[in-house]
Design an enzyme around this catalytic site. Structure first.
Site, mmCIF file in Angstrom:
data_model
loop_
_atom_site.group_PDB
_atom_site.id
_atom_site.type_symbol
_atom_site.label_atom_id
_atom_site.label_comp_id
_atom_site.label_asym_id
_atom_site.label_seq_id
_atom_site.Cartn_x
_atom_site.Cartn_y
_atom_site.Cartn_z
ATOM 1 N N TYR A 143 -8.055 -3.962 7.404
ATOM 2 C CA TYR A 143 -6.817 -3.440 7.252
ATOM 3 C C TYR A 143 -6.717 -2.008 7.060
ATOM 4 O O TYR A 143 -7.339 -1.339 6.694
ATOM 5 C CB TYR A 143 -6.397 -4.069 5.961
ATOM 6 C CG TYR A 143 -4.850 -3.460 5.068
ATOM 7 C CD1 TYR A 143 -3.826 -4.254 5.677
ATOM 8 C CD2 TYR A 143 -4.878 -2.420 4.500
ATOM 9 C CE1 TYR A 143 -2.467 -3.884 5.398
ATOM 10 C CE2 TYR A 143 -3.671 -2.064 3.962
ATOM 11 C CZ TYR A 143 -2.527 -2.645 4.527
ATOM 12 O OH TYR A 143 -1.204 -2.134 4.138
ATOM 13 N N TRP A 145 -4.403 1.890 8.735
ATOM 14 C CA TRP A 145 -3.246 2.320 9.935
ATOM 15 C C TRP A 145 -4.169 3.177 10.967
ATOM 16 O O TRP A 145 -3.657 3.991 11.443
ATOM 17 C CB TRP A 145 -2.414 3.325 8.968
ATOM 18 C CG TRP A 145 -1.250 2.721 8.652
ATOM 19 C CD1 TRP A 145 -0.984 1.885 7.504
ATOM 20 C CD2 TRP A 145 0.269 2.903 9.006
ATOM 21 N NE1 TRP A 145 0.119 1.892 7.201
ATOM 22 C CE2 TRP A 145 1.221 2.530 8.129
ATOM 23 C CE3 TRP A 145 0.753 3.744 10.206
ATOM 24 C CZ2 TRP A 145 2.304 2.603 8.361
ATOM 25 C CZ3 TRP A 145 2.049 4.211 10.085
ATOM 26 C CH2 TRP A 145 2.707 3.378 9.204
#
Length: 815
Positions: A143, A145
């Protein structure tokens, strides 16, 4: 050019030249025979200037009218001292493998190994765990960005690999939207009110009251999941111009007078954090009793209003949710609550909710109540009315271009005839429950109407994320992190998470590889090439090549690569898929070679897109365009949620007292509510390891906003270092004393890299200012199990000891 002070800069949102005034070296650069390579990032598009093979600076993309100052830190992303340059293995793990002492994670030296040895170790560990305990013991959340590119989608790259080796445990939802993603389908039937709001042009032309609740879009729209086009700022300029022609009321409901509020000269409603639902209930109560609500709309387009109204006026629980009741909880005067109710009922009102208020205890209730309040106002589907939950994110609300979609690196396989196991459905957890999973294997828990069981995780494989940044209650996570037998990280930087791993493999940055993505996450106005600017640093490799190397050791390379496809083969395939869609719809689009040469292919934005109003088709014909709820309407009362019989999530919006807030008994011990919004000059923890931190940090610590009166009571001055603490831990932070924050509230932005004082000897306090040392690791409710990062109380005091030296931006000891 005059250099700016830190405080001036913190207030500034001017263009990139502002940063050059603080980093004079940028102005001094002479670029001879340099190459300009168009590329893009989460922070926007720009030209990477490369001289003698080195990425030396950036030039803003001419189609970006409001380039973010953050793009100037991009070269430092490549050359920061925190780069992981070679494959490393924790010393104890190299000697003893999965039987090593897991309490030594983060404490032992790392040993440099060859790529061949690293691939062999990882492949051997995957094979061992798949064979002995199976796929339900491998967690591959991945998980984060990390990249905006569709090719090097690190989550997909890792999960495709583990799927082929037998399977893995997945996660669902996000830390950003843990509650709203789950509750909205029950209320609106989909995420349509979440991702596709009314277009800004039609909102600006028609809105009378723009109510911003728990958001700071001037800060957060600098970034985007794909690439930020920064169209939001164009529309905010239009909003200012429109407000000069006619009075537009802009209201900021937030304990902080945010940058957005300042830029838009908004009226401030400084409520106590975590009490937004109570405020909206007080407004709704006044509207109901004074017949200011739209009864016709409620009857026609909603389900369950009668059950909700019984709760609202106290027939259900003997508590009348009056403005006086709400005032006692929120700290907003009864008179002001009544004025808000009158104002919302007069003129066109758009409720613009951020995601901060659903990252709270019982966070599902905030956005459910906001939809309910919008239904009572009765302007959903009208120009300038209704609600939006994504206007602060990725420049969403900008009109969308009429263009094709864009494929991403696939998790799934085209031909599964010879590998039937890849069709097996993965077990999963809500993403924010990772520490609970590791600490409580075999324990049953509730989630979204289901009973799930935490798997017994033996191995963590993580690429492109930093859980020691984004997870709450760091001390709890440290304990949980000792449970797996092996932890493998694919990572460009020595983050706290990488330092706590057993095997660390060095990945390239965006600028050391090729990729492809959209320019404009909300608008999709262009597909843009992300061309490699420089060669990989040291021995770093692309995530895809790392996965291929591991698959080769396992004898699965041919299946994984679909016949030896390399980076550019995949990119060309993704683009040509889009090209086929475009041709089928008669949309002009460049052929691949022309696209790659030019660097982008652009799409037109229609007038229809500029006039888009969310839920307009439903309001026009509710039978033909039913919502996805059981009733086909907005569900203020949900029979489905009622059937779950949860004690912490009623079948209608409801006020639940948070486990910690300024109205709780805990406030007697810790009398300050800490909020942790997105930072202005980072993307979460990204860029904290660049020179940008020198601009905003106070004596090398993350800045904490403190109210003037609170600071005076504590004897704290602007620029002092303070110790912030509660029962969960403590951090050091740099005081910024201001009148722009409510009394008894402090703000410490999320994303400061975790730097424990002395992990070797058990001192896990953070000397750098990582807020999640202080936050609570608990689910929002049994329904969504989202995180509650904004529900936390603290105390603070002036730090008078010798300031410890920051260590986290220096690589760990290696052999």
């Amino acid at each position: 050019m005059k250099n700016l002070s830190r405080r001036d800069f913190l207030k500034s949102t001017s263009a990139v030249v502002t940063l050059a005034s603080i980093n004079p070296a940028l102005n001094a650069m002479v670029i001879n025979n340099a190459k300009k390579i168009l590329t893009t990032s989460h922070y926007g598009a720009f030209y990477a200037v490369v001289e003698d093979g080195k990425f030396v600076r950036t030039i803003p993309y001419e189609k970006d009218n409001h380039p973010s100052p953050m793009i100037e830190a991009m070269p430092d992303r490549v050359y920061t001292p925190t780069r992981v340059k070679y494959p490393y293995v924790r010393e104890g793990f190299l000697k003893h493998g999965h039987k090593s002492d897991t309490t030594k994670r983060g404490k032992e030296k790392f040993v440099r190994v060859s790529w061949d040895k690293a691939f062999e170790l990882v492949a051997k560990e995957i094979k061992r765990v798949q064979k002995t305990t199976g796929p339900d013991s491998i967690y591959a959340g991945c998980y984060g960005w990390w990249t905006s590119g569709n090719m090097h989608n690190v989550r997909n790259i890792a999960q495709r690999m583990l799927k082929l080796t037998g399977g893995f445990v997945d996660d669902v939802n996000t830390y950003s939207t843990g509650a709203i993603r789950v509750i909205l389908p029950y209320v609106t039937g989909s995420a349509s009110g979440y991702y596709k709001p009314s277009a800004w042009p039609t909102v600006i032309k028609n809105v009378d009251n723009l109510v911003i609740i728990g958001a700071d879009p001037y800060v957060t729209n600098q970034i985007a999941w794909t690439s930020a086009d920064h169209r939001y700022y164009d529309y905010m300029e239009d909003l200012k111009e429109e407000s000069k022609k006619r009075k537009i009321n802009i209201i900021n409901i937030n304990p902080v007078y945010t940058e957005t509020a300042q830029k838009l000269n908004a009226k401030q409603v400084s409520l106590k954090p975590g009490t937004d639902v109570a405020l909206m209930l007080g407004i709704a109560n006044y509207m109901y009793k004074n017949k200011l609500y739209n009864e016709k709309f409620m009857k026609k387009y909603t389900y369950g209003r009668k059950q909700f109204f019984k709760y609202l006026i106290g027939e259900e629980d003997n508590i009348d949710k009056t403005p006086q009741w709400a005032s006692e909880i929120t700290g907003i005067s009864e008179k002001d609550i009544e004025l808000l109710a009158k104002l919302f009922a007069k003129g066109k009102t758009t409720l613009m909710g951020g995601w901060a208020i659903q990252r709270m205890d019982s966070g599902e209730q905030s956005h459910w109540m906001m939809v309910t309040l919008a239904c009572m106002i009765g302007q959903i589907g009208q120009e300038g009315g209704g609600f939006t939950f994504s206007g602060h994110y990725s420049n969403i609300g900008a009109p969308a271009a009429t263009g094709p979609g864009l494929s991403a690196f696939p998790i799934n396989f085209k031909n599964t005839k010879d590998i039937p196991w890849v069709n097996k459905k993965s077990k999963y957890i809500p993403v924010a429950r990772i520490a609970d999973m590791l600490l409580n294997p075999g324990e049953k828990f509730d989630y979204n109407g289901k009973k799930l069981t935490y798997p017994d995780i033996k191995m963590i494989y993580w690429a492109g994320g930093n859980p020691f940044h984004h997870h709450q209650d760091v001390n709890k996570l440290i304990k949980a992190w000792q449970k797996p037998e092996s932890i493998i990280f694919i990572e460009p930087y020595w983050t706290a998470s990488a330092r706590m791993a057993d095997i660390v493999l060095p990945a390239t940055t965006t600028f050391e590889r090729n990729d492809i993505t959209f320019f404009g996450h909300g608008s999709h106005e262009s597909i843009m090439a992300m061309k490699k600017a420089v060669e990989p640093i040291a021995q770093s490799k692309n995530d895809y090549d790392i996965a291929v190397g591991i698959m080769d050791k396992l004898g699965l390379k041919e299946l994984y690569t679909e016949g030896k496809k390399d980076e550019m083969d995949w990119i060309k395939e993704f683009y040509n898929n889009s090209l086929k869609q475009a041709k089928d719809k008669n949309i002009p689009m460049l052929e691949f070679d022309d696209f790659w040469e030019k660097g982008h292919t652009d799409f037109k934005i229609s007038q229809k897109a500029k006039n888009y109003v969310s839920f307009k088709s439903f309001i026009k014909n509710k039978r033909k365009n039913r919502l996805g709820t059981p009733s086909g309407k907005f569900e203020i009362f949900s029979k489905t949620i009622e059937s779950y019989n949860y004690d912490d999530c009623a079948p209608h919006p409801k006020w639940y007292e948070p486990m910690e807030y300024l109205g709780s008994k805990k406030a007697n011990k810790y009398p300050y509510h800490i909020v942790s919004p997105h930072p202005k000059y980072r993307l979460h923890s990204q860029l904290n390891n660049t020179w940008l931190r020198n601009v905003y940090e106070v004596k090398g610590r993350e800045p904490i906003l403190i109210n003037i009166e609170d600071a005076k009571e504590k004897g704290i001055k602007d620029g002092d270092v303070v110790k912030v603490f509660n029962d969960r831990g403590s951090v050091l932070a740099g005081a910024v004393v201001t009148s722009n924050i409510r009394k008894n509230v402090v703000q410490l932005c999320e994303g400061a890299w975790y730097d424990p004082a002395d992990l070797q000897n058990g001192d896990t306090s953070c000397i750098h200012g990582h807020v999640n040392v202080l936050t609570i690791d608990k689910g929002t409710s049994k329904l969504a199990q989202g995180n509650i990062a904004h529900t936390a109380l603290v105390d603070f005091e002036k730090y008078t000891g010798e300031l410890p030296q920051i260590k986290v931006f220096t690589p760990p000891k290696t052999i």
